[in-house]
Design a protein around this motif. Structure first.
Motif, PDB file in Angstrom:
ATOM      1  N   ASP A  29      -4.173 -12.724   6.292  1.00  0.00           N
ATOM      2  CA  ASP A  29      -4.301 -11.673   5.282  1.00  0.00           C
ATOM      3  C   ASP A  29      -4.208 -12.320   3.893  1.00  0.00           C
ATOM      4  O   ASP A  29      -3.582 -13.354   3.735  1.00  0.00           O
ATOM      5  CB  ASP A  29      -3.139 -10.699   5.527  1.00  0.00           C
ATOM      6  CG  ASP A  29      -2.916  -9.729   4.400  1.00  0.00           C
ATOM      7  OD1 ASP A  29      -3.827  -8.952   4.110  1.00  0.00           O
ATOM      8  OD2 ASP A  29      -1.804  -9.740   3.815  1.00  0.00           O
ATOM      9  N   GLU A  63       1.415   6.502  -8.637  1.00  0.00           N
ATOM     10  CA  GLU A  63       1.912   5.288  -7.968  1.00  0.00           C
ATOM     11  C   GLU A  63       3.413   5.294  -7.717  1.00  0.00           C
ATOM     12  O   GLU A  63       3.905   4.511  -6.909  1.00  0.00           O
ATOM     13  CB  GLU A  63       1.526   4.039  -8.766  1.00  0.00           C
ATOM     14  CG  GLU A  63       0.028   3.788  -8.862  1.00  0.00           C
ATOM     15  CD  GLU A  63      -0.595   3.239  -7.568  1.00  0.00           C
ATOM     16  OE1 GLU A  63      -0.048   3.490  -6.467  1.00  0.00           O
ATOM     17  OE2 GLU A  63      -1.636   2.579  -7.680  1.00  0.00           O
ATOM     18  N   GLY A  96      -5.084   1.177   2.454  1.00  0.00           N
ATOM     19  CA  GLY A  96      -6.218   0.293   2.170  1.00  0.00           C
ATOM     20  C   GLY A  96      -7.142   0.817   1.095  1.00  0.00           C
ATOM     21  O   GLY A  96      -8.185   0.222   0.809  1.00  0.00           O
ATOM     22  N   ILE A 227       1.824  -5.100   5.142  1.00  0.00           N
ATOM     23  CA  ILE A 227       1.280  -4.028   4.304  1.00  0.00           C
ATOM     24  C   ILE A 227      -0.196  -3.872   4.670  1.00  0.00           C
ATOM     25  O   ILE A 227      -1.012  -4.747   4.386  1.00  0.00           O
ATOM     26  CB  ILE A 227       1.462  -4.320   2.793  1.00  0.00           C
ATOM     27  CG1 ILE A 227       2.942  -4.423   2.470  1.00  0.00           C
ATOM     28  CG2 ILE A 227       0.779  -3.246   1.943  1.00  0.00           C
ATOM     29  CD1 ILE A 227       3.261  -4.751   1.036  1.00  0.00           C
TER      30      ILE A 227
HETATM   31  P1  ADP Z   1      -4.942  -6.544   1.395  1.00  0.00           P
HETATM   32  O1  ADP Z   1      -5.769  -6.405   2.610  1.00  0.00           O
HETATM   33  O2  ADP Z   1      -5.543  -7.562   0.466  1.00  0.00           O
HETATM   34  O3  ADP Z   1      -3.514  -6.845   1.727  1.00  0.00           O
HETATM   35  P2  ADP Z   1      -4.615  -3.658   0.991  1.00  0.00           P
HETATM   36  O4  ADP Z   1      -5.223  -3.294   2.287  1.00  0.00           O
HETATM   37  O5  ADP Z   1      -3.158  -3.473   0.835  1.00  0.00           O
HETATM   38  O6  ADP Z   1      -5.025  -5.166   0.581  1.00  0.00           O
HETATM   39  O7  ADP Z   1      -5.337  -2.832  -0.171  1.00  0.00           O
HETATM   40  C1  ADP Z   1      -6.723  -2.901  -0.295  1.00  0.00           C
HETATM   41  C2  ADP Z   1      -7.179  -2.343  -1.612  1.00  0.00           C
HETATM   42  O8  ADP Z   1      -6.930  -0.931  -1.659  1.00  0.00           O
HETATM   43  C3  ADP Z   1      -6.482  -2.914  -2.818  1.00  0.00           C
HETATM   44  O9  ADP Z   1      -7.083  -4.096  -3.273  1.00  0.00           O
HETATM   45  C4  ADP Z   1      -6.626  -1.773  -3.820  1.00  0.00           C
HETATM   46  O10 ADP Z   1      -7.884  -1.827  -4.431  1.00  0.00           O
HETATM   47  C5  ADP Z   1      -6.557  -0.539  -2.946  1.00  0.00           C
HETATM   48  N1  ADP Z   1      -5.202   0.035  -2.882  1.00  0.00           N
HETATM   49  C6  ADP Z   1      -4.398   0.078  -1.806  1.00  0.00           C
HETATM   50  N2  ADP Z   1      -3.241   0.708  -2.086  1.00  0.00           N
HETATM   51  C7  ADP Z   1      -3.290   1.034  -3.400  1.00  0.00           C
HETATM   52  C8  ADP Z   1      -2.405   1.694  -4.321  1.00  0.00           C
HETATM   53  N3  ADP Z   1      -1.212   2.152  -3.963  1.00  0.00           N
HETATM   54  N4  ADP Z   1      -2.830   1.859  -5.582  1.00  0.00           N
HETATM   55  C9  ADP Z   1      -4.032   1.416  -5.980  1.00  0.00           C
HETATM   56  N5  ADP Z   1      -4.896   0.802  -5.182  1.00  0.00           N
HETATM   57  C10 ADP Z   1      -4.554   0.605  -3.910  1.00  0.00           C
END
Ligand code: ADP
Ligand code: MG
Length: 327
Positions: A29, A63, A96, A227
């Motif tokens: 990840d 948020e 996500g 996460i």
């Molecule tokens: P990764 O796979 O890189 O760990 P996530 O799956 O946690 O990333 O999140 C993917 C995308 O979703 C983030 O890059 C963001 O654009 C968006 N995102 C997720 N959660 C939030 C949040 N709480 N606030 C704003 N954007 C979010």
């Protein structure tokens, strides 16, 4: 705390040693694993007549309900700018993608472009072009229109590059999965040197990727912080959780890196391979020597003294063979 953690942080059970020796693909990840997972707001772009402060007020209100690292960075930025918080009563986290919150008939969406388009909000190329290239881009929408763009930057862990190089040297394929956008994902992938990268994935897409690899007969280890990747950790042949990740990461993982040190991934696999080889050498060695001994005894070619000597001498060799692992 998970079972692995209770065992001092390496392997949950012996079964995983065998599984670990077979790993030929590591899926990793990005956010919080290859990177520190501590993004910082580097720019707030205000659109549509809203002020920068108002964009942050709206974003922070939504948020406040999320524990995602992006959310924490936005709330922190609002605090730093001494923006008085407004509390929204209803909210929905979309894993996500982002978060949607509502208060007094106001609806605020904070997240990636997909969250906007899925909710009927238009995201033009012009809007996207205003984000800082190579950063995580979070859009803020209010009243069915995009009112701001927040650009966030996260740092790649110091040891990520070496950790990836080490596992690649062992002949293991490396694949990075992330929910983040293509540009920033490609930059991190190039920086750390992974073989393949898949961006803009939802948590379920990460599971699907792993299932596809497993169906092709690959032995997959997934490394994540829990996460939005806990289901993928659970689905891989071996799940490796970051110790400082979420509790679910520790719960779902078979192996936990208590110090978060990615370089330990190659170590764990190397140690398993060496340990397993020693077990097998000792096992077949014992069977072989004892088998020969039995045949010789049947043929009347073995006296008790010689038998005892062969048996203890071979045992000594196998003990020394195992002891090599202690180095
Ligand atoms: P990764 O796979 O890189 O760990 P996530 O799956 O946690 O990333 O999140 C993917 C995308 O979703 C983030 O890059 C963001 O654009 C968006 N995102 C997720 N959660 C939030 C949040 N709480 N606030 C704003 N954007 C979010
Ligand atoms: Mg993550």
């Amino acid at each position: 705390m998970g079972k692995a953690a209770k065992k001092g942080g390496i392997v949950k059970g012996g079964a995983y040693i065998e599984e670990l020796t077979r790993i030929d693909t590591i899926v990793i990840d990005k956010t919080g694993t290859l990177t520190l997972g501590k993004p910082e707001v580097i720019k707030v772009e205000n659109l549509d007549g809203h002020s920068e402060g108002h964009v942050l007020t709206l974003a922070a209100a939504a948020e406040k309900h999320s524990n995602h690292p992006i959310a924490q960075a936005i709330v922190l930025k609002a605090d730093e700018m001494q923006i008085a918080p407004i509390i929204h009563s209803t909210y929905k986290v979309v894993p996500g993608m982002g978060i949607i919150s509502e208060h007094d008939g106001q609806r605020i969406l904070v997240g990636n472009p997909r969250l906007m388009t899925d909710n009927g909000i238009e995201v033009s190329e012009n809007i996207l072009s205003q984000s800082v290239r190579g950063t995580t881009t979070v859009l803020v929408a209010h009243d069915h229109r995009i009112c701001g763009i927040i650009s966030l930057a996260d740092k790649v862990r110091e040891e990520s590059k070496k950790a990836i190089m080490d596992v690649k040297r062992m002949g293991i394929r490396t694949i990075m999965l992330t929910g983040d956008n293509e540009v920033v994902s490609k930059m991190v992938a190039d920086d750390v040197g992974v073989d393949e990268v898949y961006a803009q994935l939802l948590p379920q897409d990460k599971v699907t990727r792993i299932e596809e690899l497993v169906a092709k007969g690959r032995h997959v280890a997934m490394v994540g912080d829990g996460i939005n990747d806990a289901p993928a950790l659970a689905r891989a042949n071996v799940g490796i959780g970051m110790g400082a990740g979420t509790d679910v990461a520790i719960e779902e993982a078979d192996v936990v890196l208590m110090t978060n040190d990615l370089e330990k991934i190659a170590n764990v696999i190397r140690m398993s391979r060496q340990g397993y080889r020693a077990i097998m050498e000792n096992f077949y060695g014992t069977i072989g020597i004892d088998g020969i001994g039995v045949i010789l005894a049947f043929m009347g070619l073995l006296n008790p003294l010689l038998a005892a000597t062969i048996h203890t001498a071979s045992e000594l060799i196998f003990i020394v063979n195992s002891a090599r692992l202690m180095r």
